[in-house]
Design a protein around this motif. Structure first.
Motif, PDB file in Angstrom:
ATOM      1  N   MET A 153       6.447  69.304  51.506  1.00 35.73           N
ATOM      2  CA  MET A 153       7.112  69.494  50.059  1.00 35.73           C
ATOM      3  C   MET A 153       8.514  69.551  50.287  1.00 35.73           C
ATOM      4  N   MET A 154       8.918  69.923  51.763  1.00 36.49           N
ATOM      5  CA  MET A 154      10.423  70.157  51.746  1.00 36.49           C
ATOM      6  C   MET A 154      11.175  69.057  52.362  1.00 36.49           C
ATOM      7  N   ARG A 155      10.284  68.087  53.016  1.00 46.39           N
ATOM      8  CA  ARG A 155      10.808  66.905  53.471  1.00 46.39           C
ATOM      9  C   ARG A 155      11.470  67.343  54.804  1.00 46.39           C
ATOM     10  N   TYR A 156      10.722  68.123  55.403  1.00 49.09           N
ATOM     11  CA  TYR A 156      11.565  68.655  56.629  1.00 49.09           C
ATOM     12  C   TYR A 156      10.791  68.077  57.863  1.00 49.09           C
ATOM     13  N   PRO A 157      11.489  67.454  58.738  1.00 50.64           N
ATOM     14  CA  PRO A 157      10.847  66.609  59.775  1.00 50.64           C
ATOM     15  C   PRO A 157       9.803  67.488  60.756  1.00 50.64           C
ATOM     16  N   ALA A 158       8.572  66.754  60.986  1.00 51.79           N
ATOM     17  CA  ALA A 158       7.830  67.590  61.855  1.00 51.79           C
ATOM     18  C   ALA A 158       8.525  67.789  63.129  1.00 51.79           C
ATOM     19  N   ALA A 159       9.193  66.887  63.688  1.00 52.89           N
ATOM     20  CA  ALA A 159       9.944  66.751  64.982  1.00 52.89           C
ATOM     21  C   ALA A 159      10.734  67.869  65.206  1.00 52.89           C
ATOM     22  N   SER A 160      11.249  68.453  64.134  1.00 53.94           N
ATOM     23  CA  SER A 160      12.205  69.592  64.244  1.00 53.94           C
ATOM     24  C   SER A 160      11.472  70.897  64.202  1.00 53.94           C
ATOM     25  N   LEU A 161      10.187  70.985  64.164  1.00 59.10           N
ATOM     26  CA  LEU A 161       9.285  72.211  64.430  1.00 59.10           C
ATOM     27  C   LEU A 161       9.262  72.616  65.871  1.00 59.10           C
ATOM     28  N   PRO A 162       9.146  73.629  66.144  1.00 55.32           N
ATOM     29  CA  PRO A 162       9.125  74.990  65.440  1.00 55.32           C
ATOM     30  C   PRO A 162      10.186  75.528  64.831  1.00 55.32           C
ATOM     31  N   GLU A 163      11.197  74.807  65.053  1.00 59.27           N
ATOM     32  CA  GLU A 163      12.529  75.658  64.524  1.00 59.27           C
ATOM     33  C   GLU A 163      12.198  75.370  62.784  1.00 59.27           C
ATOM     34  N   PRO A 164      12.258  76.439  62.135  1.00 60.99           N
ATOM     35  CA  PRO A 164      11.811  76.475  60.668  1.00 60.99           C
ATOM     36  C   PRO A 164      13.153  75.797  59.752  1.00 60.99           C
ATOM     37  N   PRO A 165      12.694  75.637  58.584  1.00 62.40           N
ATOM     38  CA  PRO A 165      13.631  75.021  57.781  1.00 62.40           C
ATOM     39  C   PRO A 165      14.708  76.355  57.432  1.00 62.40           C
ATOM     40  N   PRO A 166      15.957  75.865  57.464  1.00 66.02           N
ATOM     41  CA  PRO A 166      16.876  77.108  57.186  1.00 66.02           C
ATOM     42  C   PRO A 166      17.313  77.414  55.784  1.00 66.02           C
ATOM     43  N   GLN A 167      16.388  76.773  54.809  1.00 67.40           N
ATOM     44  CA  GLN A 167      16.714  77.172  53.395  1.00 67.40           C
ATOM     45  C   GLN A 167      16.113  78.303  52.973  1.00 67.40           C
ATOM     46  N   ILE A 168      16.799  78.921  51.951  1.00 67.13           N
ATOM     47  CA  ILE A 168      16.344  80.361  51.148  1.00 67.13           C
ATOM     48  C   ILE A 168      16.049  79.902  49.870  1.00 67.13           C
ATOM     49  N   LEU A 169      14.690  80.256  49.286  1.00 64.06           N
ATOM     50  CA  LEU A 169      14.388  79.511  47.871  1.00 64.06           C
ATOM     51  C   LEU A 169      14.313  80.639  47.308  1.00 64.06           C
ATOM     52  N   VAL A 170      15.057  80.568  45.840  1.00 63.32           N
ATOM     53  CA  VAL A 170      14.760  82.099  45.025  1.00 63.32           C
ATOM     54  C   VAL A 170      14.304  81.497  43.785  1.00 63.32           C
ATOM     55  N   PHE A 171      13.259  82.324  43.403  1.00 65.85           N
ATOM     56  CA  PHE A 171      12.326  81.870  42.350  1.00 65.85           C
ATOM     57  C   PHE A 171      12.374  83.033  41.132  1.00 65.85           C
ATOM     58  N   ASP A 172      12.538  82.705  40.022  1.00 67.06           N
ATOM     59  CA  ASP A 172      12.718  83.778  38.871  1.00 67.06           C
ATOM     60  C   ASP A 172      11.643  84.436  38.403  1.00 67.06           C
ATOM     61  N   ARG A 173      11.550  85.233  37.460  1.00 66.43           N
ATOM     62  CA  ARG A 173      10.530  86.159  37.234  1.00 66.43           C
ATOM     63  C   ARG A 173       9.399  85.452  36.791  1.00 66.43           C
ATOM     64  N   ARG A 174       9.198  84.217  36.418  1.00 65.53           N
ATOM     65  CA  ARG A 174       8.218  83.463  36.010  1.00 65.53           C
ATOM     66  C   ARG A 174       7.689  82.769  36.960  1.00 65.53           C
ATOM     67  N   GLY A 175       8.266  82.739  38.029  1.00 68.10           N
ATOM     68  CA  GLY A 175       7.835  81.891  39.610  1.00 68.10           C
ATOM     69  C   GLY A 175       8.611  80.365  39.532  1.00 68.10           C
TER      70      GLY A 175
END
Length: 220
Positions: A153-175
């Motif tokens: 979903m995040m287009r994050y390369p598997a080769a970068s694991l186990p280092e996780p994506p650095p993104q913080i995602l914020v969702f509104d009150r309806r998701g």
């Protein structure tokens, strides 16, 4: 005016998410006859996955638990780098610093990319050693299929694991996906302010409150 964001079939980000700011893009969705699934549902229960999500305290999580909440999602791994550790500490500080009403409105989810069955002890050691048992962050761990879904979903390369994506995602009150923050360190004052403002969108970004017409969170 800040454009609204509708429910999507999968969480897709327009730019690679490792270490740079980005905006969330959307794809059309066929709304099922029953309750529409939100962006947050798609992230946590991919492709209709009915898997049981349980946090570090053994408390099960359901979509109903996140309804009418501002939800902040970040990612972690038991052996992640110092940047991942400091990001987790920053989120813990934001969660604890929110005033009473906001504290009840916001939920902070930290998704582990470690296998829940094989690395539970290592994740527990990470939590205890980093933020402690009193943290307001809820840590969730899944299986290899969930990790693969998240990274796709995040287009994050598997080769970068186990280092996780650095993104913080914020969702509104309806998701609905409201914004993403990319890179480090976490801009804590901005995140706190955006959480407070998103709280005024009682029906999500599709139906802004009066206050929201005066100011809107800055989308990166």
């Amino acid at each position: 005016m800040w454009p609204t964001v509708n429910s999507i079939t999968a969480l897709v980000v327009s730019l690679p998410l490792w270490g740079i700011p980005s905006t969330a893009s959307i794809e059309p969705q066929t709304i099922p006859a029953e309750r529409p699934r939100s962006d947050l549902d798609h992230l946590l229960w991919h492709a209709g996955d009915a898997a049981r999500r349980v946090d570090q305290h053994g408390v099960a999580l359901s979509p109903a638990d996140l309804r009418d909440r501002i939800t902040v999602v970040t990612f972690v791994a038991a052996d992640c780098s110092i940047l991942c550790v400091t990001r987790t500490l920053d989120l813990d500080r934001v969660a604890k610093a929110l005033p009473g009403p906001m504290r009840d409105r916001a939920v902070f989810m930290t998704v582990s990319l470690d296998d829940a069955g094989h690395d539970a002890g290592r994740l527990r050691a990470f939590i205890d050693g980093t933020v402690g048992a009193s943290t307001r962050l809820r840590f969730l761990a899944g299986d290899a299929a969930w990790t693969a879904s998240l990274t796709a979903m995040m287009r994050y390369p598997a080769a970068s694991l186990p280092e996780p994506p650095p993104q913080i995602l914020v969702f509104d009150r309806r998701g609905g996906i409201a914004m993403t923050y990319g890179g480090d360190p976490v801009d804590r004052p901005r995140l706190e302010g955006d959480i407070a403002l998103l709280s005024t969108f009682t029906q999500g970004l599709d139906a802004p409150s009066g206050r929201a017409t005066e100011a809107a969170p800055h989308k990166l």
